[in-house]
Motif scaffolding. Structure first.
Motif, PDB file in Angstrom:
ATOM      1  N   LEU A   1       0.831  -1.205   0.000  1.00  0.00           N
ATOM      2  CA  LEU A   1       0.000   0.000   0.000  1.00  0.00           C
ATOM      3  C   LEU A   1       0.868   1.259   0.000  1.00  0.00           C
ATOM      4  CD1 LEU A   1      -2.686  -1.181   2.565  1.00  0.00           C
ATOM      5  CD2 LEU A   1      -3.108  -0.607   0.161  1.00  0.00           C
ATOM      6  N   SER A   2       1.951   1.232   0.744  1.00  0.00           N
ATOM      7  CA  SER A   2       2.874   2.359   0.766  1.00  0.00           C
ATOM      8  C   SER A   2       3.435   2.622  -0.637  1.00  0.00           C
ATOM      9  CB  SER A   2       4.018   2.070   1.740  1.00  0.00           C
ATOM     10  OG  SER A   2       5.015   3.072   1.660  1.00  0.00           O
ATOM     11  N   LEU A   3       3.881   1.549  -1.292  1.00  0.00           N
ATOM     12  CA  LEU A   3       4.442   1.678  -2.639  1.00  0.00           C
ATOM     13  C   LEU A   3       3.402   2.221  -3.615  1.00  0.00           C
ATOM     14  CD1 LEU A   3       6.900   1.160  -4.452  1.00  0.00           C
ATOM     15  CD2 LEU A   3       6.071  -1.194  -4.766  1.00  0.00           C
ATOM     16  N   GLU A   4       2.177   1.745  -3.494  1.00  0.00           N
ATOM     17  CA  GLU A   4       1.094   2.214  -4.362  1.00  0.00           C
ATOM     18  C   GLU A   4       0.883   3.721  -4.228  1.00  0.00           C
ATOM     19  OE1 GLU A   4      -3.734   1.818  -4.218  1.00  0.00           O
ATOM     20  OE2 GLU A   4      -2.564  -0.023  -3.932  1.00  0.00           O
ATOM     21  N   HIS A   5       0.896   4.231  -2.994  1.00  0.00           N
ATOM     22  CA  HIS A   5       0.665   5.658  -2.771  1.00  0.00           C
ATOM     23  C   HIS A   5       1.888   6.497  -3.161  1.00  0.00           C
ATOM     24  CE1 HIS A   5      -3.351   5.820  -0.947  1.00  0.00           C
ATOM     25  NE2 HIS A   5      -3.082   4.609  -0.516  1.00  0.00           N
ATOM     26  N   PHE A   6       3.082   5.979  -2.961  1.00  0.00           N
ATOM     27  CA  PHE A   6       4.269   6.705  -3.421  1.00  0.00           C
ATOM     28  C   PHE A   6       4.231   6.872  -4.944  1.00  0.00           C
ATOM     29  CE2 PHE A   6       6.723   5.434   0.542  1.00  0.00           C
ATOM     30  CZ  PHE A   6       6.831   6.732   1.010  1.00  0.00           C
ATOM     31  N   ARG A   7       3.861   5.799  -5.623  1.00  0.00           N
ATOM     32  CA  ARG A   7       3.781   5.866  -7.082  1.00  0.00           C
ATOM     33  C   ARG A   7       2.674   6.815  -7.516  1.00  0.00           C
ATOM     34  NH1 ARG A   7       4.657  -0.651  -8.004  1.00  0.00           N
ATOM     35  NH2 ARG A   7       6.937  -0.583  -8.235  1.00  0.00           N
ATOM     36  N   LYS A   8       1.581   6.810  -6.775  1.00  0.00           N
ATOM     37  CA  LYS A   8       0.448   7.667  -7.118  1.00  0.00           C
ATOM     38  C   LYS A   8       0.818   9.145  -7.047  1.00  0.00           C
ATOM     39  CE  LYS A   8      -4.427   8.446  -5.912  1.00  0.00           C
ATOM     40  NZ  LYS A   8      -5.527   8.044  -4.985  1.00  0.00           N
ATOM     41  N   CYS A   9       1.611   9.509  -6.029  1.00  0.00           N
ATOM     42  CA  CYS A   9       1.979  10.926  -5.889  1.00  0.00           C
ATOM     43  C   CYS A   9       3.312  11.244  -6.575  1.00  0.00           C
ATOM     44  CB  CYS A   9       2.033  11.328  -4.415  1.00  0.00           C
ATOM     45  SG  CYS A   9       3.299  10.523  -3.441  1.00  0.00           S
ATOM     46  N   GLY A  10       3.899  10.261  -7.270  1.00  0.00           N
ATOM     47  CA  GLY A  10       5.110  10.515  -8.057  1.00  0.00           C
ATOM     48  C   GLY A  10       6.382  10.623  -7.246  1.00  0.00           C
ATOM     49  N   ASP A  11       6.396  10.100  -6.020  1.00  0.00           N
ATOM     50  CA  ASP A  11       7.591  10.154  -5.189  1.00  0.00           C
ATOM     51  C   ASP A  11       8.432   8.899  -5.429  1.00  0.00           C
ATOM     52  OD1 ASP A  11       9.546  10.377  -3.293  1.00  0.00           O
ATOM     53  OD2 ASP A  11       8.202  10.721  -1.600  1.00  0.00           O
ATOM     54  N   ARG A  12       9.353   8.989  -6.376  1.00  0.00           N
ATOM     55  CA  ARG A  12      10.164   7.824  -6.721  1.00  0.00           C
ATOM     56  C   ARG A  12      11.130   7.478  -5.594  1.00  0.00           C
ATOM     57  NH1 ARG A  12      13.043   8.248 -12.089  1.00  0.00           N
ATOM     58  NH2 ARG A  12      12.684   6.022 -12.172  1.00  0.00           N
ATOM     59  N   TRP A  13      11.665   8.498  -4.942  1.00  0.00           N
ATOM     60  CA  TRP A  13      12.588   8.253  -3.845  1.00  0.00           C
ATOM     61  C   TRP A  13      11.877   7.557  -2.686  1.00  0.00           C
ATOM     62  CZ3 TRP A  13      13.313  10.591   1.165  1.00  0.00           C
ATOM     63  CH2 TRP A  13      14.542  10.283   1.748  1.00  0.00           C
ATOM     64  N   GLY A  14      10.664   7.992  -2.368  1.00  0.00           N
ATOM     65  CA  GLY A  14       9.892   7.321  -1.320  1.00  0.00           C
ATOM     66  C   GLY A  14       9.612   5.869  -1.681  1.00  0.00           C
ATOM     67  N   SER A  15       9.344   5.620  -2.957  1.00  0.00           N
ATOM     68  CA  SER A  15       9.049   4.245  -3.365  1.00  0.00           C
ATOM     69  C   SER A  15      10.239   3.330  -3.141  1.00  0.00           C
ATOM     70  CB  SER A  15       8.621   4.205  -4.834  1.00  0.00           C
ATOM     71  OG  SER A  15       9.699   4.509  -5.700  1.00  0.00           O
ATOM     72  N   VAL A  16      11.460   3.890  -3.209  1.00  0.00           N
ATOM     73  CA  VAL A  16      12.663   3.098  -2.968  1.00  0.00           C
ATOM     74  C   VAL A  16      12.662   2.546  -1.544  1.00  0.00           C
ATOM     75  CG1 VAL A  16      15.173   3.250  -2.686  1.00  0.00           C
ATOM     76  CG2 VAL A  16      14.091   4.186  -4.734  1.00  0.00           C
ATOM     77  N   TRP A  17      12.192   3.351  -0.584  1.00  0.00           N
ATOM     78  CA  TRP A  17      12.152   2.885   0.797  1.00  0.00           C
ATOM     79  C   TRP A  17      11.264   1.650   0.934  1.00  0.00           C
ATOM     80  CZ3 TRP A  17      14.034   5.170   5.516  1.00  0.00           C
ATOM     81  CH2 TRP A  17      14.926   6.219   5.302  1.00  0.00           C
ATOM     82  N   ALA A  18      10.099   1.700   0.318  1.00  0.00           N
ATOM     83  CA  ALA A  18       9.196   0.551   0.384  1.00  0.00           C
ATOM     84  C   ALA A  18       9.799  -0.656  -0.329  1.00  0.00           C
ATOM     85  CB  ALA A  18       7.844   0.919  -0.227  1.00  0.00           C
ATOM     86  N   LEU A  19      10.379  -0.426  -1.492  1.00  0.00           N
ATOM     87  CA  LEU A  19      11.007  -1.516  -2.233  1.00  0.00           C
ATOM     88  C   LEU A  19      12.138  -2.148  -1.429  1.00  0.00           C
ATOM     89  CD1 LEU A  19      11.144   0.129  -5.764  1.00  0.00           C
ATOM     90  CD2 LEU A  19       9.818  -1.909  -5.169  1.00  0.00           C
ATOM     91  N   HIS A  20      12.972  -1.302  -0.807  1.00  0.00           N
ATOM     92  CA  HIS A  20      14.091  -1.829  -0.029  1.00  0.00           C
ATOM     93  C   HIS A  20      13.610  -2.716   1.120  1.00  0.00           C
ATOM     94  CE1 HIS A  20      17.380   1.261  -1.325  1.00  0.00           C
ATOM     95  NE2 HIS A  20      17.120   0.345  -2.235  1.00  0.00           N
ATOM     96  N   HIS A  21      12.563  -2.281   1.784  1.00  0.00           N
ATOM     97  CA  HIS A  21      12.090  -3.103   2.908  1.00  0.00           C
ATOM     98  C   HIS A  21      11.462  -4.402   2.401  1.00  0.00           C
ATOM     99  CE1 HIS A  21      10.955  -3.876   7.030  1.00  0.00           C
ATOM    100  NE2 HIS A  21       9.770  -4.259   6.590  1.00  0.00           N
ATOM    101  N   MET A  22      10.674  -4.318   1.338  1.00  0.00           N
ATOM    102  CA  MET A  22      10.063  -5.522   0.793  1.00  0.00           C
ATOM    103  C   MET A  22      11.131  -6.511   0.337  1.00  0.00           C
ATOM    104  SD  MET A  22       7.108  -3.519  -1.363  1.00  0.00           S
ATOM    105  CE  MET A  22       6.705  -4.913  -2.414  1.00  0.00           C
ATOM    106  N   GLY A  23      12.155  -5.992  -0.339  1.00  0.00           N
ATOM    107  CA  GLY A  23      13.209  -6.866  -0.832  1.00  0.00           C
ATOM    108  C   GLY A  23      14.032  -7.472   0.281  1.00  0.00           C
ATOM    109  N   SER A  24      14.396  -6.658   1.281  1.00  0.00           N
ATOM    110  CA  SER A  24      15.227  -7.179   2.367  1.00  0.00           C
ATOM    111  C   SER A  24      14.480  -8.224   3.187  1.00  0.00           C
ATOM    112  CB  SER A  24      15.711  -6.035   3.267  1.00  0.00           C
ATOM    113  OG  SER A  24      14.618  -5.350   3.852  1.00  0.00           O
ATOM    114  N   MET A  25      13.165  -8.051   3.361  1.00  0.00           N
ATOM    115  CA  MET A  25      12.388  -9.050   4.079  1.00  0.00           C
ATOM    116  C   MET A  25      12.286 -10.346   3.280  1.00  0.00           C
ATOM    117  SD  MET A  25      11.595  -8.108   7.087  1.00  0.00           S
ATOM    118  CE  MET A  25      13.280  -7.459   7.046  1.00  0.00           C
TER     119      MET A  25
END
Length: 361
Positions: free
Chosen positions: A106-130
């Motif tokens: 959900l976090s990644l979806e909203h980051f993408r919706k508002c165009g925050d690519r840097w914020g989306s990296v945070w969600a991706l990093h956590h998803m990937g590391s888990m």
């Protein structure tokens, strides 16, 4: 705001214990704010990095859920994204991994919706590391490939190093060690140039990869070097982790071999060791280790020989260096299918292969 930013800066340079008091002073002030969405980025770092016993989990959970409701009521996608992210972090800390993954999606979806690519990296990093931590490296691979591409495009050097580190971890788990060492060396180079504390983290992961590949004495040297560099201000968990790595290696090597390797590592110079590793595992070193792929000579019969493109030559060099199609795709930030297409093109061309140095497999 100043308290939060100061704490965030101190954590960024590895001074976590000094950061904690600033966050503790900031938190009561945050609770008095009418709108909380603007503070979600720095405060989420508090939840992730500091001692879990400093604040009541229930208080944190209630605070972020109230903030989420406010952000959604205000149609604030950016605030909503950060609150979902932080709830995902808290869920992970409580070992509720399925819930954490839902929040991160959900976090990644909203980051993408508002165009925050840097914020989306945070969600991706956590998803990937888990996914890596839970033993799903194949699932984590495309996540970190995406985060690496974004970080390269927006110029986030720390994010690039983080993505490269986990790609190195993933390739080690997949037993593709050449690719693992390449990624970890690139992460090490970036963090070294930045003066980041993540240098020691990269060295530990490189040691683990070398150990898994059978180079246990080298692994001991690197872990011993890291142990020497950890000071009194380091987190107890970090020190314990490094010492456990040494204990595992000690159990797998003859006593005299282990102690000599540990002495060499403890006495080694950090900068000289990093420089040697970069020279060994850097792209330039890889190119030097591979016989150059020459351009085919012009044929005396027109149309008999078709030259290879620069990209095809690049792919061939990496194949000759021993990298798998997946490792090459990650390095060039393309799909595995694209790499296969390049190789099919190469071997489908009427090239005079006597003028090329090609791998036999």
């Amino acid at each position: 705001n100043l308290l939060l930013v100061t704490g965030w800066f101190l954590m960024g340079v590895g001074r976590q214990h000094e950061a904690d008091p600033f966050y503790l002073q900031a938190f009561p002030k945050l609770q008095k704010l009418e709108s909380r969405s603007w503070i979600t980025f720095p405060i989420c770092a508090f939840s992730f990095h500091t001692d879990r016993n400093l604040l009541e989990w229930n208080m944190l959970w209630d605070f972020y859920n109230r903030g989420l409701l406010e952000a959604k009521a205000q149609r604030d996608d950016w605030g909503t994204a950060w609150f979902y992210y932080t709830l995902g972090i808290l869920s992970t800390a409580k070992e509720e991994h399925a819930a954490s993954d839902d929040y991160m999606q959900l976090s990644l979806e909203h980051f993408r919706k508002c165009g925050d690519r840097w914020g989306s990296v945070w969600a991706l990093h956590h998803m990937g590391s888990m996914a890596v931590e839970l033993g799903r490296p194949e699932e984590a691979l495309p996540v970190f490939e995406e985060s690496l591409k974004i970080c390269q495009e927006i110029g986030d050097q720390g994010g690039i190093a983080f993505s490269l580190h986990f790609l190195g971890d993933i390739f080690s788990r997949l037993k593709e060690y050449e690719g693992s060492w390449y990624y970890l060396a690139q992460a090490l180079r970036i963090s070294w140039e930045m003066g980041s504390f993540m240098v020691l983290w990269h060295l530990i992961e490189l040691a683990r990869s070398l150990k898994d590949a059978g180079q246990k004495e080298r692994a001991v040297e690197l872990v011993a070097l890291v142990r020497e560099k950890l000071d009194a201000g380091s987190y107890e968990e970090d020190v314990k982790y490094v010492e456990n790595q040494l204990a595992d290696l000690e159990s797998e090597l003859p006593e005299d071999v282990f102690h000599r390797a540990r002495q060499r590592g403890a006495a080694s110079n950090l900068n000289e060791t990093i420089q040697a590793l970069l020279e060994e595992f850097s792209p330039a070193a890889a190119r030097d280790a591979v016989t150059p792929v020459a351009q085919p000579r012009a044929s005396t019969q027109p149309g008999l020989v078709e030259p290879l493109s620069e990209r095809e030559l690049e792919v061939l060099r990496l194949v000759a260096a021993g990298l798998s199609n997946r490792a090459i795709a990650s390095r060039l930030v393309v799909t595995v299918g694209t790499i296969k297409k390049h190789l099919n093109n190469v071997f489908g061309k009427p090239v005079s292969y006597t003028h090329l140095t090609l791998p036999t497999k």
